[in-house]
Scaffold this motif. Structure first.
Motif, PDB file in Angstrom:
ATOM      1  N   ARG A   1       0.830  -1.192   0.000  1.00 50.46           N
ATOM      2  CA  ARG A   1       0.000   0.000   0.000  1.00 50.46           C
ATOM      3  C   ARG A   1       0.876   1.257   0.000  1.00 50.46           C
ATOM      4  O   ARG A   1       1.951   1.275   0.580  1.00 50.46           O
ATOM      5  N   THR A   2       0.360   2.279  -0.631  1.00 48.02           N
ATOM      6  CA  THR A   2       1.071   3.556  -0.676  1.00 48.02           C
ATOM      7  C   THR A   2       0.987   4.241   0.688  1.00 48.02           C
ATOM      8  O   THR A   2      -0.105   4.427   1.221  1.00 48.02           O
ATOM      9  N   VAL A   3       2.147   4.603   1.232  1.00 48.08           N
ATOM     10  CA  VAL A   3       2.173   5.305   2.515  1.00 48.08           C
ATOM     11  C   VAL A   3       2.618   6.755   2.353  1.00 48.08           C
ATOM     12  O   VAL A   3       2.511   7.552   3.284  1.00 48.08           O
ATOM     13  N   GLY A   4       3.137   7.090   1.212  1.00 49.28           N
ATOM     14  CA  GLY A   4       3.595   8.454   0.977  1.00 49.28           C
ATOM     15  C   GLY A   4       3.871   8.690  -0.494  1.00 49.28           C
ATOM     16  O   GLY A   4       3.927   7.751  -1.302  1.00 49.28           O
ATOM     17  N   LEU A   5       4.028   9.946  -0.841  1.00 46.58           N
ATOM     18  CA  LEU A   5       4.340  10.341  -2.215  1.00 46.58           C
ATOM     19  C   LEU A   5       5.518  11.302  -2.199  1.00 46.58           C
ATOM     20  O   LEU A   5       5.604  12.181  -1.343  1.00 46.58           O
ATOM     21  N   GLU A   6       6.423  11.135  -3.152  1.00 39.26           N
ATOM     22  CA  GLU A   6       7.464  12.131  -3.359  1.00 39.26           C
ATOM     23  C   GLU A   6       7.093  12.947  -4.583  1.00 39.26           C
ATOM     24  O   GLU A   6       6.768  12.405  -5.642  1.00 39.26           O
ATOM     25  N   VAL A   7       7.120  14.266  -4.428  1.00 45.65           N
ATOM     26  CA  VAL A   7       6.801  15.168  -5.536  1.00 45.65           C
ATOM     27  C   VAL A   7       8.076  15.412  -6.337  1.00 45.65           C
ATOM     28  O   VAL A   7       9.081  15.878  -5.792  1.00 45.65           O
ATOM     29  N   LEU A   8       8.021  15.100  -7.616  1.00 49.91           N
ATOM     30  CA  LEU A   8       9.175  15.249  -8.495  1.00 49.91           C
ATOM     31  C   LEU A   8       8.830  16.219  -9.623  1.00 49.91           C
ATOM     32  O   LEU A   8       7.742  16.151 -10.205  1.00 49.91           O
ATOM     33  N   LEU A   9       9.751  17.096  -9.905  1.00 57.66           N
ATOM     34  CA  LEU A   9       9.497  18.190 -10.845  1.00 57.66           C
ATOM     35  C   LEU A   9       9.793  17.773 -12.280  1.00 57.66           C
ATOM     36  O   LEU A   9      10.762  17.052 -12.553  1.00 57.66           O
ATOM     37  N   ARG A  10       8.976  18.256 -13.195  1.00 60.17           N
ATOM     38  CA  ARG A  10       9.198  18.072 -14.622  1.00 60.17           C
ATOM     39  C   ARG A  10       9.033  19.420 -15.315  1.00 60.17           C
ATOM     40  O   ARG A  10       8.225  20.251 -14.912  1.00 60.17           O
ATOM     41  N   TRP A  11       9.819  19.623 -16.369  1.00 59.33           N
ATOM     42  CA  TRP A  11       9.770  20.854 -17.151  1.00 59.33           C
ATOM     43  C   TRP A  11       9.229  20.515 -18.536  1.00 59.33           C
ATOM     44  O   TRP A  11       9.850  19.748 -19.266  1.00 59.33           O
ATOM     45  N   ARG A  12       8.083  21.080 -18.872  1.00 62.17           N
ATOM     46  CA  ARG A  12       7.561  20.918 -20.227  1.00 62.17           C
ATOM     47  C   ARG A  12       8.094  22.080 -21.045  1.00 62.17           C
ATOM     48  O   ARG A  12       7.685  23.230 -20.883  1.00 62.17           O
ATOM     49  N   ASP A  13       9.055  21.788 -21.925  1.00 61.07           N
ATOM     50  CA  ASP A  13       9.714  22.876 -22.648  1.00 61.07           C
ATOM     51  C   ASP A  13       8.802  23.439 -23.735  1.00 61.07           C
ATOM     52  O   ASP A  13       7.673  22.988 -23.939  1.00 61.07           O
ATOM     53  N   GLU A  14       9.325  24.450 -24.438  1.00 59.66           N
ATOM     54  CA  GLU A  14       8.508  25.169 -25.416  1.00 59.66           C
ATOM     55  C   GLU A  14       8.062  24.284 -26.577  1.00 59.66           C
ATOM     56  O   GLU A  14       7.087  24.596 -27.266  1.00 59.66           O
ATOM     57  N   ALA A  15       8.773  23.167 -26.796  1.00 60.87           N
ATOM     58  CA  ALA A  15       8.380  22.233 -27.852  1.00 60.87           C
ATOM     59  C   ALA A  15       7.412  21.170 -27.348  1.00 60.87           C
ATOM     60  O   ALA A  15       6.977  20.315 -28.110  1.00 60.87           O
ATOM     61  N   GLY A  16       7.106  21.214 -26.045  1.00 57.32           N
ATOM     62  CA  GLY A  16       6.171  20.255 -25.483  1.00 57.32           C
ATOM     63  C   GLY A  16       6.821  19.009 -24.924  1.00 57.32           C
ATOM     64  O   GLY A  16       6.135  18.114 -24.416  1.00 57.32           O
ATOM     65  N   PHE A  17       8.157  18.915 -24.995  1.00 53.37           N
ATOM     66  CA  PHE A  17       8.861  17.748 -24.470  1.00 53.37           C
ATOM     67  C   PHE A  17       9.048  17.894 -22.954  1.00 53.37           C
ATOM     68  O   PHE A  17       9.277  18.994 -22.438  1.00 53.37           O
ATOM     69  N   ILE A  18       8.966  16.772 -22.252  1.00 49.47           N
ATOM     70  CA  ILE A  18       9.137  16.766 -20.803  1.00 49.47           C
ATOM     71  C   ILE A  18      10.596  16.550 -20.455  1.00 49.47           C
ATOM     72  O   ILE A  18      11.211  15.564 -20.872  1.00 49.47           O
ATOM     73  N   GLN A  19      11.171  17.481 -19.707  1.00 53.28           N
ATOM     74  CA  GLN A  19      12.564  17.404 -19.287  1.00 53.28           C
ATOM     75  C   GLN A  19      12.637  16.929 -17.831  1.00 53.28           C
ATOM     76  O   GLN A  19      11.996  17.525 -16.962  1.00 53.28           O
ATOM     77  N   PRO A  20      13.414  15.858 -17.541  1.00 55.77           N
ATOM     78  CA  PRO A  20      13.554  15.414 -16.152  1.00 55.77           C
ATOM     79  C   PRO A  20      14.430  16.375 -15.365  1.00 55.77           C
ATOM     80  O   PRO A  20      15.187  17.166 -15.951  1.00 55.77           O
ATOM     81  N   PRO A  21      14.357  16.339 -14.041  1.00 51.45           N
ATOM     82  CA  PRO A  21      15.082  17.335 -13.228  1.00 51.45           C
ATOM     83  C   PRO A  21      16.597  17.281 -13.395  1.00 51.45           C
ATOM     84  O   PRO A  21      17.261  18.300 -13.206  1.00 51.45           O
ATOM     85  N   GLY A  22      17.125  16.117 -13.730  1.00 56.14           N
ATOM     86  CA  GLY A  22      18.571  16.042 -13.921  1.00 56.14           C
ATOM     87  C   GLY A  22      19.073  16.944 -15.024  1.00 56.14           C
ATOM     88  O   GLY A  22      20.261  17.269 -15.090  1.00 56.14           O
ATOM     89  N   GLU A  23      18.162  17.385 -15.909  1.00 57.23           N
ATOM     90  CA  GLU A  23      18.543  18.235 -17.030  1.00 57.23           C
ATOM     91  C   GLU A  23      18.621  19.708 -16.652  1.00 57.23           C
ATOM     92  O   GLU A  23      19.204  20.503 -17.394  1.00 57.23           O
ATOM     93  N   PHE A  24      18.026  20.102 -15.509  1.00 55.35           N
ATOM     94  CA  PHE A  24      17.944  21.545 -15.267  1.00 55.35           C
ATOM     95  C   PHE A  24      18.035  21.963 -13.801  1.00 55.35           C
ATOM     96  O   PHE A  24      18.293  23.135 -13.522  1.00 55.35           O
ATOM     97  N   ILE A  25      17.839  21.053 -12.848  1.00 53.17           N
ATOM     98  CA  ILE A  25      17.832  21.463 -11.439  1.00 53.17           C
ATOM     99  C   ILE A  25      19.181  22.040 -11.017  1.00 53.17           C
ATOM    100  O   ILE A  25      19.254  23.077 -10.345  1.00 53.17           O
ATOM    101  N   GLY A  26      20.280  21.375 -11.398  1.00 56.61           N
ATOM    102  CA  GLY A  26      21.605  21.890 -11.029  1.00 56.61           C
ATOM    103  C   GLY A  26      21.833  23.293 -11.542  1.00 56.61           C
ATOM    104  O   GLY A  26      22.378  24.148 -10.830  1.00 56.61           O
ATOM    105  N   LEU A  27      21.401  23.548 -12.780  1.00 61.35           N
ATOM    106  CA  LEU A  27      21.552  24.881 -13.358  1.00 61.35           C
ATOM    107  C   LEU A  27      20.684  25.891 -12.612  1.00 61.35           C
ATOM    108  O   LEU A  27      21.118  27.020 -12.347  1.00 61.35           O
ATOM    109  N   ALA A  28      19.471  25.480 -12.252  1.00 58.97           N
ATOM    110  CA  ALA A  28      18.583  26.390 -11.521  1.00 58.97           C
ATOM    111  C   ALA A  28      19.168  26.758 -10.167  1.00 58.97           C
ATOM    112  O   ALA A  28      19.069  27.908  -9.728  1.00 58.97           O
ATOM    113  N   VAL A  29      19.799  25.789  -9.488  1.00 56.19           N
ATOM    114  CA  VAL A  29      20.441  26.066  -8.200  1.00 56.19           C
ATOM    115  C   VAL A  29      21.598  27.033  -8.392  1.00 56.19           C
ATOM    116  O   VAL A  29      21.756  28.017  -7.664  1.00 56.19           O
TER     117      VAL A  29
END
Length: 549
Positions: free
Chosen positions: A302-330
């Motif tokens: 059974r699910t006991v919790g959820l982790e919220v994970l960020l995704r970036w939908r770029d201008e072309a509509g493609f979904i970018q995982p956080p490894g592609e941009f989180i470090g740069l954002a920091v």
């Protein structure tokens, strides 16, 4: 007009009149005399017989100065019909001193005494104008200097910069120049280009020797990028920029080394700049969405919790995982805005989360180590959590780096979060700064064992031993243990048979999904049919491991 017979000091100036000025001839005369006495130029007034009528302090000082240090001008003047000789003198020595100080401030660094950016640029441009042949420009950046400043304080940081400046200057070959262009950045002008990387690497080896400041022994290193004239640029700014690009390539890999600029680096830097601009637009336009990955009870599924994970939908509509941009954002200081967006979207989705997983499901949100040490941000973030009306449902996930950085996390941030009922998790435990002894000093509610220890755990005895040690210590400290990255039935079987770990997270149960991709049933559980999941999406899972969650 000044009375030439005045010999006594002038009386104190009167108070301002109702118009804000000073009234009366005597008052104006007193002010004028005060200005006369304060002039830096010497004024000496004599009658036709050569008798001194009036002389200010600057003229008195000039009388005692060497003639070569003075510039004197004499002219006849008429005052009230009488002829006088007025001599003005300028102290050239004092003027030269002022000019030298202005020059020093304009062309030399205040802290280290090295040439500054303007001086270096002038030296480089002069070499180009003279056609003096090839030379190299090396951009030097001290590794981890911010951490030195944060941990030891700015006084120690300044002392380290001075010592590094002296060490660099002492190691340079004849005819070279070193300057500090700001912060922990230095630029070297090297006249010899043969084996320039060999010379720079020898300098880097010297910089790694320990430094002593304010009673501390500190080890530092530097990363260097090198550009060559005229091959990599025909003006100072292009050479500096290309050396900077090469230095950043070193920073992204093996720090403490040197690299020579090439065109591939320029392309990477241009791509990074484009990504940065796209990311800024994405923040402005709020082109982010949340995916949710369940934390599962491996016994009841059974699910006991959820982790919220960020995704970036770029201008072309493609979904970018956080490894592609989180470090740069920091790095660019944009992560705070993104974190607030994540929390806003999660709060807006609470009704759907409750419908799918149950009202008691905890929700984990990630906070970068840099944010965790920012008291201002964390105070605001805690206030935002409190404003949700259910801060006790949230868990803030922090990496090990946040716990072991010298900051107010332990003394201020953690009590702040606990004060509103929010729990704290140590994410990716085991791959960063941690040791088992250090874990005993932490006050987290949850420890997430990094996936590197969970992958193929059933056939890796050393990982099994580490897992058991973390498990035992976590239990002793009353911290929940989460196994991250669970992807196979064999890994699940080992955890249930050989450990007392009860919770796990990974592709075996579910990849991160948008809420509308989950079933709408009240509570989601995962049965044995999920054992086939890794086979169906093994390639996707492996991609997730390498590109970020």
């Amino acid at each position: 007009m000044i009375d030439a017979t005045m010999t006594e000091p002038p009386p104190p100036p009167p108070a301002p009149d109702d118009r804000g000025g000073v009234g009366g001839d005597a008052a104006r005369l007193a002010l004028l005399d005060g200005l006369f006495q304060a002039l830096p130029v010497g004024l000496d007034l004599r009658d036709p017989h050569g008798v001194a009528v009036l002389r200010n302090p600057a003229a008195e000082a000039a009388a005692a100065a060497a003639p070569e240090d003075l510039r004197a001008t004499r002219e006849a003047v008429t005052i009230r019909g009488d002829a006088y000789l007025l001599t003005t003198t300028v102290d050239l020595a004092a003027q030269r001193k002022v000019e030298a100080e202005l020059f020093r401030r304009a062309y030399y660094d205040e802290l280290t005494g090295l040439p500054n950016r303007s001086h270096l640029q002038h030296a480089v441009e002069e070499l180009m104008e003279r056609g003096s042949g090839p030379f190299a420009l090396a951009f030097v950046d001290v590794d981890g200097f911010k951490q030195i400043n944060d941990y030891y304080g700015h006084a120690v940081g300044d002392a380290i910069l001075v010592k590094l400046a002296r060490r660099i200057a002492a190691e340079l070959p004849a005819g070279s120049l070193v300057g500090r262009i700001g912060g922990d950045e230095f630029v070297l002008l090297l006249r010899e280009t043969d084996d320039v990387l060999v010379a720079v690497e020898a300098l880097l080896a010297r910089l790694k020797a320990p430094l002593f400041a304010e009673g501390h022994e500190i080890f530092a290193s530097a990363s260097v990028g090198v550009s060559l004239y005229p091959e990599h640029g025909r003006d100072y700014e292009t050479l500096r920029r290309n050396a900077d690009i090469a230095m950043y390539r070193v920073k992204s890999g093996r720090k403490g080394a040197a690299a020579l600029f090439d065109e591939d680096m320029r392309m990477v830097a241009q791509s990074r700049m484009e990504t940065e601009q796209r990311l800024r637009l994405a923040i402005r336009d709020r082109r982010f969405l949340c995916a949710y990955q369940p934390k599962v009870d491996i016994y009841t599924h059974r699910t006991v919790g959820l982790e919220v994970l960020l995704r970036w939908r770029d201008e072309a509509g493609f979904i970018q995982p956080p490894g592609e941009f989180i470090g740069l954002a920091v790095e660019l200081g944009m992560i705070n805005d993104i974190s607030r967006m994540v929390l806003d979207e999660t709060v807006a989705a609470l009704g759907d989360i409750d419908a799918a997983f149950g009202c008691g499901t905890s929700i984990s949100v990630n906070v970068a180590a840099k944010q965790a040490g920012d008291i201002g941000f964390m105070t605001d973030f805690a206030a935002d959590l409190r404003a949700t009306g259910c801060p006790e449902r949230f868990m803030v996930e922090l990496t090990e780096e946040a716990f072991f950085a010298k900051s107010e996390l332990q003394s201020t941030v953690l009590p702040l979060l606990r004060g509103i009922g929010t729990k704290v998790s140590i994410d990716d435990f085991g791959v960063g700064y941690s040791s088992l002894s250090a874990l005993a000093d932490l006050t987290a509610d949850e420890v997430k064992i990094d996936r590197s220890f969970v992958t193929d755990i059933h056939r890796r005895p050393r990982s099994q031993s580490i897992l058991k040690a973390i498990e035992s210590l976590g239990q002793a400290l009353d911290m929940t243990i989460i196994a991250e990255g669970l992807e196979s039935f064999e890994e699940l079987t080992y955890l249930t048979a050989a450990t007392t770990i009860r919770h796990a997270q990974g592709y075996y149960f579910s990849r991160p999904l948008a809420l509308d991709q989950f079933t709408s049933s009240r509570t989601i559980s995962y049965g044995s049919s999920r054992a086939a999941a890794p086979a169906r999406m093994g390639a996707e899972a492996r991609t997730s491991r390498t590109r970020g969650r």
